[in-house]
Design a protein around this motif. Structure first.
Motif, short mmCIF file in Angstrom:
data_model
loop_
_atom_site.label_atom_id
_atom_site.label_comp_id
_atom_site.label_asym_id
_atom_site.label_seq_id
_atom_site.Cartn_x
_atom_site.Cartn_y
_atom_site.Cartn_z
N GLU A 111 -9.46 17.66 2.31
CA GLU A 111 -8.64 16.46 2.51
C GLU A 111 -8.52 15.68 1.20
OE1 GLU A 111 -8.97 13.81 6.17
OE2 GLU A 111 -9.79 12.51 4.59
N PHE A 112 -7.26 15.36 0.85
CA PHE A 112 -6.97 14.59 -0.36
C PHE A 112 -6.20 13.34 0.02
CE2 PHE A 112 -3.96 13.49 -3.75
CZ PHE A 112 -4.83 13.30 -4.82
N ARG A 113 -6.62 12.20 -0.57
CA ARG A 113 -5.91 10.94 -0.34
C ARG A 113 -5.68 10.26 -1.69
NH1 ARG A 113 -9.39 8.05 4.58
NH2 ARG A 113 -10.10 9.97 5.59
N LEU A 114 -4.47 9.74 -1.87
CA LEU A 114 -4.15 8.92 -3.03
C LEU A 114 -3.62 7.60 -2.50
CD1 LEU A 114 -3.67 8.38 -6.04
CD2 LEU A 114 -1.46 9.54 -5.82
N ILE A 115 -4.33 6.51 -2.82
CA ILE A 115 -4.00 5.20 -2.27
C ILE A 115 -3.80 4.22 -3.43
CG2 ILE A 115 -4.72 3.38 -0.68
CD1 ILE A 115 -6.81 5.50 0.37
N VAL A 116 -2.62 3.61 -3.47
CA VAL A 116 -2.32 2.59 -4.47
C VAL A 116 -2.13 1.27 -3.74
CG1 VAL A 116 -0.78 1.85 -6.31
CG2 VAL A 116 -1.22 4.30 -5.96
N ASP A 117 -2.99 0.29 -4.02
CA ASP A 117 -2.95 -1.02 -3.38
C ASP A 117 -2.59 -2.07 -4.42
OD1 ASP A 117 -3.61 -0.15 -0.87
OD2 ASP A 117 -5.73 -0.70 -0.99
N TYR A 118 -1.62 -2.92 -4.06
CA TYR A 118 -1.21 -4.00 -4.95
C TYR A 118 -1.24 -5.31 -4.17
CZ TYR A 118 1.45 -6.57 -8.52
OH TYR A 118 1.87 -7.47 -9.48
N PRO A 119 -2.32 -6.10 -4.31
CA PRO A 119 -2.38 -7.37 -3.60
C PRO A 119 -1.59 -8.45 -4.36
CG PRO A 119 -4.41 -7.00 -4.82
CD PRO A 119 -3.54 -5.80 -5.05
N ILE A 120 -0.84 -9.24 -3.61
CA ILE A 120 -0.03 -10.32 -4.19
C ILE A 120 -0.33 -11.61 -3.42
CG2 ILE A 120 2.29 -11.14 -4.73
CD1 ILE A 120 3.21 -8.22 -4.64
N ALA A 121 -0.78 -12.62 -4.13
CA ALA A 121 -1.04 -13.92 -3.51
C ALA A 121 0.24 -14.75 -3.62
CB ALA A 121 -2.19 -14.63 -4.20
N ARG A 125 0.84 -1.21 0.00
CA ARG A 125 0.00 0.00 0.00
C ARG A 125 0.87 1.25 0.00
NH1 ARG A 125 -5.17 0.45 3.76
NH2 ARG A 125 -5.98 -0.62 1.91
N ASN A 126 0.71 2.06 -1.03
CA ASN A 126 1.40 3.35 -1.11
C ASN A 126 0.35 4.43 -0.88
OD1 ASN A 126 2.55 5.81 -2.85
ND2 ASN A 126 4.25 4.48 -2.25
N TYR A 127 0.63 5.34 0.08
CA TYR A 127 -0.42 6.23 0.58
C TYR A 127 0.10 7.66 0.66
CZ TYR A 127 -4.81 6.66 3.32
OH TYR A 127 -6.07 6.94 3.75
N TYR A 128 -0.56 8.57 -0.06
CA TYR A 128 -0.29 10.01 0.08
C TYR A 128 -1.49 10.66 0.76
CZ TYR A 128 0.41 14.93 -0.86
OH TYR A 128 0.55 16.28 -0.71
N TRP A 129 -1.21 11.41 1.80
CA TRP A 129 -2.26 12.04 2.61
C TRP A 129 -2.00 13.54 2.69
CZ3 TRP A 129 -6.28 10.35 6.07
CH2 TRP A 129 -6.70 11.31 6.98
N ASN A 130 -3.05 14.33 2.47
CA ASN A 130 -2.92 15.78 2.55
C ASN A 130 -4.21 16.35 3.13
OD1 ASN A 130 -2.88 18.60 2.06
ND2 ASN A 130 -1.57 18.34 0.28
N ARG A 131 -4.17 16.77 4.39
CA ARG A 131 -5.32 17.42 5.01
C ARG A 131 -4.97 18.90 5.23
NH1 ARG A 131 -8.29 14.98 10.22
NH2 ARG A 131 -9.19 13.64 8.59
N ASP A 132 -5.69 19.73 4.53
CA ASP A 132 -5.50 21.19 4.61
C ASP A 132 -6.51 21.73 5.61
OD1 ASP A 132 -5.07 23.86 4.19
OD2 ASP A 132 -6.01 23.92 2.21
N PRO A 171 -2.89 23.58 12.09
CA PRO A 171 -1.78 23.00 11.30
C PRO A 171 -2.28 22.01 10.27
CG PRO A 171 -1.31 22.93 13.66
CD PRO A 171 -2.75 23.30 13.53
N ASP A 172 -1.63 21.97 9.12
CA ASP A 172 -1.95 20.99 8.09
C ASP A 172 -1.26 19.66 8.41
OD1 ASP A 172 -3.35 22.96 6.79
OD2 ASP A 172 -1.66 23.49 5.46
#
Length: 448
Positions: free
Chosen positions: A436-446, A49-56, A62-63
């Protein structure tokens, strides 16, 4: 209050309904007679899981911004064969900081994706692990240890941050009767998404009061082959509240390209034992209906009402009290729960499945929620909620979301999810103003 809330979007019945239990969902427990063996039925899965979080945060607060990488490993054994089947579920999580400047990591205003050091700023990395023993007889399952209960509306934990919440205790689930699923649990500690301490507390999340144990029981019943299903649960957060829940759900295909889903949720919460959060006398309900047409478009209209002088509250976990996921009401969305004392709220939501237009795997969503008539002025000074809300408070939130799941090739099932929320409130509302902005990249691997 936002409270670093989970706001997990649970899509029920393919109609974009939020936190709606699907009629005729898979049974809680499969049959021990079908057991193939501890190893033969085992699986090991990774989620990158790659996660970018930005709450303005507006109004001078504070951000919060960070970029993180998580690795979630989950091992699920099969059950030994015979009348009594035994198995083990285990997990190991690793979180890595890729970018988190101190100016965007002010204590009290963090994303909840990273653990914090002694100075209150994010650690470079963290890890946690746990396991649960499971024993199955017929279609009845007992688990003991660390786990992630998700089916109970009075006690559920989720995973919308970098790594999931886990709790420790006992869980009993049974599906002996066709269409009837029952469960009960006793849990005594929790590990929030951004802590590694297995002995963290359980909490009344909004009241910010700790409890030593959570007990619950209940179940769901699908009425045969009819479009109806119902659920009933009860839970006790020791020395804080008793909470009861009822759900009625209707979902029906009207044609090959049209369907209707209606979902009603009701919570009744009263103080219990030592009443550490003070007097609680709260009734909360929500009703929403979703209509799907042309096999691609879904319109959902929802109404929610909080009756009582206290907000609708639910269970938090960990020594830093991160709210869980036992908030099965229609208007709990990305940023706000719309759960203030006396609050009424309306939601209009539109979902679009682009598979009908030749782009399988791409879904789009937008919604607007408006809450009003919040009044926190009738609370006693002894209440844990005293001073949180003013009189005649109002707020509104707009969400936009896009998700794409790769359908084939080496990156099959990799998903890219973009979530944006705009929230605005009157001066006395504790949720405040934020984008609030979120970018979530999920890569499941079995693995196997």
């Amino acid at each position: 209050m936002a409270l670093l809330k989970w706001s997990a979007v649970v899509v029920g019945m393919g109609l974009g309904l939020i936190n709606a239990p699907a009629a005729m969902a898979a049974a809680f427990v499969s049959d021990q007679a079908d057991a193939k063996g501890f190893v033969e039925d085992a699986s090991l899965n990774l989620l990158l899981r790659n996660y970018y979080w930005n709450r303005d945060n507006q109004n001078g607060a504070p951000d919060a911004r960070d970029w993180t990488q998580g690795i979630q490993g989950v091992f699920t054994s099969g059950f030994t064969q015979g009348t009594v089947g035994v198995g083990v579920d285990a997990f190991g999580y690793l979180g890595l900081k890729l970018w988190a400047p101190e100016r965007y990591s002010v204590p009290g205003y963090v994303s909840g994706n990273l653990t914090e050091g002694a100075d209150g700023h994010p650690d470079d990395s963290y890890g946690k692990a746990g396991a649960a023993l499971k024993v199955r007889v017929s279609r009845t399952l007992l688990k003991a240890g660390d786990m992630q209960p998700s089916t109970s509306p009075v006690f559920a934990v989720g995973g919308s941050r970098l790594t999931p919440v886990t709790v420790s205790g006992l869980q009993l689930m049974s599906s002996e009767v066709t269409h009837l699923d029952l469960e009960a649990g006793h849990f005594y500690s929790g590990t929030s998404q951004d802590q590694t301490n297995r002995n963290g507390s359980l909490w009344a999340a909004y009241a910010n009061r700790p409890s030593s144990a959570m007990d619950y029981a209940g179940g769901r019943y699908a009425l045969g082959d009819t479009p109806w299903s119902l659920g009933v649960y009860g839970g006790r957060l020791e020395d804080i509240w008793n909470q009861y829940y009822a759900n009625l759900n209707y979902t029906r295909a009207l044609s090959d390209s049209q369907s209707l889903a209606v979902d009603f949720n009701y919570y009744r919460t009263t103080d219990q034992g030592a009443a550490r959060a003070g007097t609680i006398d709260n009734n909360t309900f929500s009703l929403q209906a979703g209509y799907t047409f042309a096999a691609a478009h879904t319109l959902t209209l929802g109404f929610q009402k909080i009756n009582g002088d206290t907000p609708f509250d639910y269970v938090g976990t960990g020594d830093n009290n991160r709210p869980g996921d036992s908030c099965f009401i229609a208007n709990s969305v990305q940023y706000s729960d719309f759960n203030g004392p006396g609050e009424k709220s309306w939601k209009l939501q539109y979902d679009l499945n682009m598979a009908a237009y030749g782009v399988p795997g791409l879904t789009l969503m937008t919604r607007y929620v408006y809450g009003y008539d919040i009044d926190g002025t009738h609370l006693s000074p002894s209440s844990a909620y005293y001073g949180m809300y003013g009189a005649d408070e109002r707020h509104h939130e707009t969400n936009v979301e896009a998700k794409y799941v790769i359908q084939s090739g080496p990156a099959r099932d990799l998903s890219i999810r973009v979530r944006q929320a705009w929230h605005s409130a009157t001066a006395g509302d504790p949720d405040g103003d934020a984008n609030e902005f979120r970018l979530i990249v999920d890569y499941p691997i079995a693995i196997f």
